[in-house]
Design a protein around this motif. Structure first.
Motif, short mmCIF file in Angstrom:
data_model
loop_
_atom_site.label_atom_id
_atom_site.label_comp_id
_atom_site.label_asym_id
_atom_site.label_seq_id
_atom_site.Cartn_x
_atom_site.Cartn_y
_atom_site.Cartn_z
N ASN A 1 8.85 0.76 1.40
CA ASN A 1 9.02 1.14 2.80
C ASN A 1 9.95 2.34 2.95
N LEU A 2 10.23 3.05 1.85
CA LEU A 2 11.05 4.25 1.93
C LEU A 2 10.31 5.33 2.72
N PRO A 3 11.03 6.33 3.24
CA PRO A 3 10.38 7.36 4.05
C PRO A 3 9.19 8.00 3.34
N ALA A 4 8.21 8.41 4.14
CA ALA A 4 6.99 8.99 3.56
C ALA A 4 7.27 10.25 2.76
N ALA A 5 8.36 10.93 3.08
CA ALA A 5 8.69 12.18 2.38
C ALA A 5 9.37 11.94 1.03
N THR A 6 9.61 10.69 0.67
CA THR A 6 10.25 10.40 -0.61
C THR A 6 9.40 10.93 -1.75
N ALA A 7 10.00 11.68 -2.66
CA ALA A 7 9.26 12.28 -3.77
C ALA A 7 8.70 11.21 -4.69
N PRO A 8 7.48 11.39 -5.20
CA PRO A 8 6.91 10.40 -6.13
C PRO A 8 7.82 10.13 -7.33
N ALA A 9 8.49 11.16 -7.83
CA ALA A 9 9.38 10.96 -8.98
C ALA A 9 10.50 9.99 -8.64
N GLU A 10 11.00 10.03 -7.40
CA GLU A 10 12.06 9.11 -6.99
C GLU A 10 11.50 7.69 -6.85
N LEU A 11 10.30 7.55 -6.35
CA LEU A 11 9.67 6.24 -6.27
C LEU A 11 9.48 5.64 -7.66
#
Length: 212
Positions: free
Chosen positions: A128-138
């Motif tokens: 549920n993190l913000p949509a702008a969260t980078a894939p690498a961070e996910l």
């Protein structure tokens, strides 16, 4: 509860596409008014991810392992979790905040891993993190479980988490608290910048010992 998460899910968890919208059927005038609902059947995350094709996945390196960089192929998609439980949670949250639920399910990110050489995706997470969260961070957050398992092993085998043999709640609480405090101290020491030992005074006593 407003807590950010990246949680692993099974391949048969069902979701709607992020652009799906609920539709309210017309009311005939008899009985209760119909509730808004999604007309299309939700898809399992495995089917949704496999349908994207490997070409849609991007290679991500999340950390340096003992045998070199740890990398795999990942894809992040915006989806809406389906199912009775997801619908009830969304309704309860909307009712608590606004007093009314319009039938819209919350939008989250589906993270999928497709390792090299695998015939299909193997792992799935919802966030549920913000949509702008980078894939690498996910990916970093999804793969941080190794750190949790390492810390637990250190708590248990290195600091004696499982050595308590008492029978009282107070004694157990004291034991766990001290073990946790010790682990926090060791973690802080591990992450803190190294001190400049060249200009620091020696830790050895400058006073010669005396013998009797």
């Amino acid at each position: 509860r407003g807590i950010g998460y990246v949680v692993a899910v099974r391949s048969d968890v069902t979701v709607h596409p992020h652009d799906a919208e609920p539709v309210t059927p017309p009311w005939s005038g008899n009985g209760p008014k119909p509730q808004p609902r999604y007309r299309d059947k939700p898809s399992p995350v495995a089917a949704l991810a496999a349908g994207q094709g490997l070409q849609a996945f991007t290679e991500v390196t999340w950390r340096e392992g003992s045998r070199g960089p740890m990398r795999s192929h990942f894809l992040a998609l915006r989806v809406r979790p389906a199912g009775v439980r997801a619908r009830r949670l969304a309704q309860a949250a909307a009712t608590a905040q606004e007093g009314f639920w319009d039938g819209v399910l919350p939008e989250v990110t589906l993270l999928v891993e497709w390792p090299a050489g695998a015939e299909a995706p193997t792992d799935y997470w919802l966030s549920n993190l913000p949509a702008a969260t980078a894939p690498a961070e996910l990916v970093r957050l999804a793969k941080i479980r190794w750190r949790i398992e390492h810390d637990y092993r250190e708590l248990k085998h290195g600091l004696g988490l499982d050595h308590f043999e008492g029978r009282s709640w107070t004694g157990w609480h004291h034991h766990v608290t001290l073990v946790t405090a010790a682990h926090a101290f060791l973690t802080e020491q591990r992450l803190a910048p190294k001190a400049d030992t060249a200009n620091s005074p020696s830790t050895r006593s400058s006073t010669p010992s005396k013998t009797c």
